[in-house]
Design an enzyme around this catalytic site. Structure first.
Site, short mmCIF file in Angstrom:
data_model
loop_
_atom_site.label_atom_id
_atom_site.label_comp_id
_atom_site.label_asym_id
_atom_site.label_seq_id
_atom_site.Cartn_x
_atom_site.Cartn_y
_atom_site.Cartn_z
N ASP A 1 0.82 -1.22 0.00
CA ASP A 1 0.00 0.00 0.00
C ASP A 1 0.85 1.26 0.00
O ASP A 1 1.61 1.50 0.94
CB ASP A 1 -0.90 0.01 1.24
CG ASP A 1 -2.03 -0.99 1.13
OD1 ASP A 1 -2.77 -0.93 0.13
OD2 ASP A 1 -2.17 -1.84 2.03
N HIS B 1 -0.55 -1.12 -4.64
CA HIS B 1 -1.81 -0.38 -4.62
C HIS B 1 -1.46 1.09 -4.42
O HIS B 1 -1.11 1.50 -3.31
CB HIS B 1 -2.69 -0.93 -3.48
CG HIS B 1 -3.98 -0.22 -3.30
ND1 HIS B 1 -4.76 -0.39 -2.17
CD2 HIS B 1 -4.65 0.66 -4.08
CE1 HIS B 1 -5.84 0.35 -2.28
NE2 HIS B 1 -5.80 1.00 -3.43
N MET C 1 -12.44 -1.17 -3.33
CA MET C 1 -12.14 -0.82 -1.94
C MET C 1 -13.39 -1.03 -1.09
O MET C 1 -14.47 -0.50 -1.40
CB MET C 1 -11.72 0.66 -1.82
CG MET C 1 -10.34 0.99 -2.34
SD MET C 1 -9.02 -0.01 -1.62
CE MET C 1 -9.18 0.36 0.14
N GLY D 1 -5.32 0.79 7.72
CA GLY D 1 -5.68 -0.60 7.96
C GLY D 1 -6.61 -0.69 9.16
O GLY D 1 -6.80 0.29 9.90
N GLY E 1 -10.01 -4.27 2.22
CA GLY E 1 -10.47 -3.48 3.35
C GLY E 1 -11.44 -4.23 4.23
O GLY E 1 -12.53 -4.60 3.80
#
Ligand code: DX5
Ligand code: ZN
Length: 222
Positions: free
Chosen positions: A37, A68, A139, A146, A178
């Site tokens: 991420d 991502h 998402m 997180g 997510g």
């Protein structure tokens, strides 16, 4: 035919002081890819990790690296992420005016192209451009952190996207990111997701092998 289920631990929830060990441990526990991420403090209200960290990880694992990019102007940084070793990159549709062009940029650099969509964004643009991509990332939390709770509306969005992909004969990956835990992975799989990102759900568990195996088993129950 649905693409194979893949479990993608998000290292955002790993212990960064022991990152190499954490990656070896999830790899040994059966992870299919490593979710990475990237946050810029503009597209999302947080900062995370970037190119030098990806480059170091590339040297210690053969698992595909799933970057991502939660950043503005992703096209500027794609070449550097490819050079550092990303195998697939997700760019957010909210910051890409020309989706076919950015997919072509990624394919031209020899990687898989993915487009991500935020919870509040309608799926129309990614559906319209789906044939240009290898993966769509839905998402299921607001990107940036997180450990948030799964947004239940994501199920309907996943289902709508997978139905449209099936209708058009596009057997591409559909990734969900997510709040994915053992208690909702079967539901997102039933809705059509086949790549399951989980940060706190895996790194927050004391036994990575058991949780990854259980997630895979629940995902297969559809
Ligand atoms: C959130 C990131 C996610 C995050 C998921 O902005 O894109 O990949 O790490 O973490 P969990 O699984 O804890 O929701
Ligand atoms: Zn992510």
């Amino acid at each position: 035919m649905r693409p194979a289920a893949k479990i993608a631990p998000s290292i955002l929830s790993a212990d960064f002081a022991r990152l190499g060990d954490e990656i070896h441990n999830v790899a040994a526990a059966g992870a299919d890819l490593i979710h990475f991420d990237v946050m810029d403090g503009h597209f999302v209200p947080n900062l995370s990790i970037g190119i030098p960290v990806l480059e170091s990880i590339r040297k210690i694992t053969r698992l595909p690296l799933d970057a991502h990019l939660m950043i503005e102007e992703p096209a500027r940084y794609i070449p550097a992420f490819v050079k550092a070793g990303a195998d697939v990159i997700s760019v957010h549709e909210e910051v890409c005016a020309d989706l076919p062009a950015i997919a072509a940029q990624m394919h031209g650099l020899g990687i898989r192209a993915s487009v991500a969509i935020n919870p509040e964004s309608a799926p129309d643009r990614v559906i319209a451009a789906a044939e240009h991509f290898d993966m769509i990332l839905v998402m299921s939390v607001h990107p940036g952190f997180g450990g948030q709770g799964f947004i239940a509306d994501s199920i309907a969005k996943l289902r709508a996207i997978r139905q449209e992909l099936d209708r058009r004969g596009l057997h591409i990956d559909l990734e969900v990111d997510g709040g994915i835990k053992i208690d909702n992975i079967a539901d997102v799989a039933a809705a059509g997701a086949n790549v399951f990102v989980s940060g706190s759900g895996i790194f927050g568990h004391r036994d990575y092998r058991t949780i990854i195996a259980e997630m895979r088993e629940h995902a297969a129950r559809v």
